[in-house]
Motif scaffolding. Structure first.
Motif, PDB file in Angstrom:
ATOM      1  N   ASN A   1      41.590  47.083  41.442  1.00 23.51           N
ATOM      2  CA  ASN A   1      40.770  48.411  39.839  1.00 23.51           C
ATOM      3  C   ASN A   1      41.486  47.611  39.087  1.00 23.51           C
ATOM      4  N   SER A   2      39.513  47.970  37.684  1.00 26.09           N
ATOM      5  CA  SER A   2      39.351  47.712  36.748  1.00 26.09           C
ATOM      6  C   SER A   2      40.234  46.172  36.285  1.00 26.09           C
TER       7      SER A   2
ATOM      8  N   ASP B   1      35.052  46.115  37.814  1.00 28.63           N
ATOM      9  CA  ASP B   1      34.936  46.787  38.586  1.00 28.63           C
ATOM     10  C   ASP B   1      35.788  46.897  39.446  1.00 28.63           C
ATOM     11  N   SER B   2      36.151  46.761  41.324  1.00 29.49           N
ATOM     12  CA  SER B   2      37.230  46.877  41.614  1.00 29.49           C
ATOM     13  C   SER B   2      36.938  46.229  43.119  1.00 29.49           C
TER      14      SER B   2
ATOM     15  N   ARG C   1      47.013  49.016  37.851  1.00 31.22           N
ATOM     16  CA  ARG C   1      45.771  48.688  38.354  1.00 31.22           C
ATOM     17  C   ARG C   1      45.463  48.702  40.073  1.00 31.22           C
TER      18      ARG C   1
ATOM     19  N   GLN D   1      44.454  46.661  47.125  1.00 32.45           N
ATOM     20  CA  GLN D   1      43.040  47.216  46.022  1.00 32.45           C
ATOM     21  C   GLN D   1      43.430  47.226  44.546  1.00 32.45           C
TER      22      GLN D   1
ATOM     23  N   ARG E   1      38.995  45.340  47.699  1.00 33.97           N
ATOM     24  CA  ARG E   1      39.900  45.200  48.246  1.00 33.97           C
ATOM     25  C   ARG E   1      40.211  44.536  49.219  1.00 33.97           C
TER      26      ARG E   1
ATOM     27  N   THR F   1      47.267  47.637  43.695  1.00 33.66           N
ATOM     28  CA  THR F   1      47.681  49.126  44.781  1.00 33.66           C
ATOM     29  C   THR F   1      48.428  48.258  46.079  1.00 33.66           C
TER      30      THR F   1
END
Length: 122
Positions: free
Chosen positions: A84-85, A16-17, A67, A82, A19, A69
């Motif tokens: 991700n993964s 999942d992600s 992954r 951010q 932020r 940012t």
């Protein structure tokens, strides 16, 4: 001195992600390098990412490169991470911090937020 407040943590599944946000107040936001660090239970705080004053330079730990940012919004005095993964090994309390010199070493950061918990289950 700038004050920082993190938000956006939570409990997610692997892959999942999320932020994370780091809101700055009480200082000149653009004067600081902002870094993200994390600390897992029983482990030392480790560097995750940083962004320089003009957003022209970003640096990432090898473990998150590709992954995560980091970015900053000057209008909102906010820095984002951010993610991700996400992996279970990303589970930690995440902190943002401000530095006048910019570094991957936590000792070079003067102001810290209270942290936000990220938990990734497999």
């Amino acid at each position: 001195q700038v004050q920082l407040a993190e938000s956006g943590g939570g409990r997610v599944q692997a892959g999942d992600s999320l932020r994370l946000s780091c809101a700055a107040s009480g200082g000149t936001f653009s004067s600081y390098v902002i870094g993200w660090f994390r600390q897992a239970p029983g482990k030392e705080r480790e560097f995750v990412a940083l962004i320089n004053r003009s957003s022209t330079i970003t640096t990432y730990a090898d473990s998150v490169k590709g992954r995560f940012t980091i970015s900053r919004d000057y209008a909102k005095n906010t820095v984002y991470l951010q993610m991700n993964s996400l992996k279970p090994e990303d589970t930690a309390v995440y902190y943002c911090a401000a530095s006048s010199i910019g570094s991957i070493r936590s000792m070079n950061y003067d102001s810290w937020g209270q942290g936000t918990q990220v938990t990734v289950s497999s």
